[in-house]
Design a protein around this motif. Structure first.
Motif, short mmCIF file in Angstrom:
data_model
loop_
_atom_site.label_atom_id
_atom_site.label_comp_id
_atom_site.label_asym_id
_atom_site.label_seq_id
_atom_site.Cartn_x
_atom_site.Cartn_y
_atom_site.Cartn_z
N UNK A 1 -3.16 15.38 0.91
CA UNK A 1 -3.35 16.16 2.07
C UNK A 1 -2.75 17.33 2.18
N UNK A 2 -1.38 17.08 1.76
CA UNK A 2 -0.42 18.19 1.87
C UNK A 2 -0.81 19.38 0.69
N UNK A 3 -1.35 18.91 -0.55
CA UNK A 3 -1.63 19.95 -1.45
C UNK A 3 -2.99 20.48 -0.80
N UNK A 4 -3.77 20.05 -0.25
CA UNK A 4 -5.09 20.42 0.31
C UNK A 4 -4.86 21.51 1.43
N UNK A 5 -3.54 21.35 2.16
CA UNK A 5 -3.19 22.30 3.00
C UNK A 5 -2.62 23.52 2.54
N UNK A 6 -1.90 23.26 1.28
CA UNK A 6 -1.38 24.41 0.83
C UNK A 6 -2.17 25.21 0.05
N UNK A 7 -3.45 24.66 -0.39
CA UNK A 7 -4.63 25.41 -0.82
C UNK A 7 -5.48 26.15 -0.15
N UNK A 8 -5.58 25.54 1.13
CA UNK A 8 -6.33 26.17 2.28
C UNK A 8 -5.48 27.44 2.55
N UNK A 9 -4.32 27.22 2.73
CA UNK A 9 -3.33 28.56 3.38
C UNK A 9 -3.62 29.61 2.27
N UNK A 10 -3.35 29.10 1.00
CA UNK A 10 -3.64 30.05 -0.16
C UNK A 10 -5.00 31.10 -0.12
N UNK A 11 -5.89 30.08 -0.24
CA UNK A 11 -7.35 30.69 -0.11
C UNK A 11 -7.48 31.73 1.25
N UNK A 12 -6.90 31.39 2.37
CA UNK A 12 -6.92 31.98 3.57
C UNK A 12 -6.28 33.56 3.07
N UNK A 13 -4.96 33.32 2.67
CA UNK A 13 -4.31 34.41 2.45
C UNK A 13 -5.11 35.49 1.42
N UNK B 1 0.90 -1.14 -0.08
CA UNK B 1 -0.02 -0.03 -0.05
C UNK B 1 0.81 1.20 0.07
N UNK B 2 2.24 1.18 0.06
CA UNK B 2 2.82 2.20 -0.03
C UNK B 2 2.38 3.56 -0.97
N UNK B 3 2.19 3.20 -2.17
CA UNK B 3 2.03 4.02 -3.45
C UNK B 3 0.54 4.64 -3.02
N UNK B 4 -0.51 3.98 -2.46
CA UNK B 4 -1.53 4.51 -2.14
C UNK B 4 -1.24 5.60 -1.00
N UNK B 5 -0.57 5.09 0.07
CA UNK B 5 -0.41 5.98 1.46
C UNK B 5 0.36 7.17 0.72
N UNK B 6 1.37 7.01 -0.01
CA UNK B 6 2.10 8.37 -0.76
C UNK B 6 1.15 9.33 -1.21
N UNK B 7 0.14 8.63 -2.22
CA UNK B 7 -0.44 9.73 -3.01
C UNK B 7 -1.59 10.17 -2.03
N UNK B 8 -1.99 9.50 -1.08
CA UNK B 8 -3.20 10.24 -0.07
C UNK B 8 -2.32 11.18 0.81
N UNK B 9 -1.09 11.20 1.21
CA UNK B 9 -0.35 12.11 1.91
C UNK B 9 -0.26 13.30 1.06
#
Length: 109
Positions: free
Chosen positions: A76-88, A65-73
């Motif tokens: 999540x990192x991309x979503x956090x970046x987009x959330x910070x960008x939207x807040x700014x 499952x390493x490929x699936x876990x890596x993709x999910x991580x």
């Protein structure tokens, strides 16, 4: 299994990386009292003692499952970046709306 260059780790490399060799050294198949090969509740072969078997199953599933876990991580990192960008962006727009004389006329009437 694969190689670590493709993001898919080999069983032995994980054992070496996390120093699991001593735990997994005795991963011989277990036998039941009647001499049959022991199985886990979900039908896998049981290897070593319970602790060894649990670690073996964890590493096998990690490899699978390493490929699936890596993709999910990464998602999540991309979503956090987009959330910070939207807040700014929101703060920037609000700052311009409430401090610029050009837009103040719409709120002062």
């Amino acid at each position: 299994m694969g190689n670590s260059d493709s993001g898919h780790f080999e069983y032995d490399k994980i054992i070496e990386k996390y120093s699991l060799g001593t735990i997994l050294a005795a991963r011989d198949l277990r036998l039941t009292a009647s001499g049959d090969i022991a199985l886990t509740p979900d039908g896998d072969f049981k290897v070593g003692d319970d602790y060894c078997n649990a670690m073996h199953r964890l590493v096998v599933r990690w490899c699978a499952h390493i490929n699936i876990l890596s993709t999910l991580i990464k998602l999540v990192e991309l979503e956090q970046y987009k959330l910070k960008e939207a807040e700014a962006d929101k703060n920037s727009i609000a700052d311009q709306l409430f401090t610029s004389p050009r837009y103040a006329q719409y709120f002062m009437s």
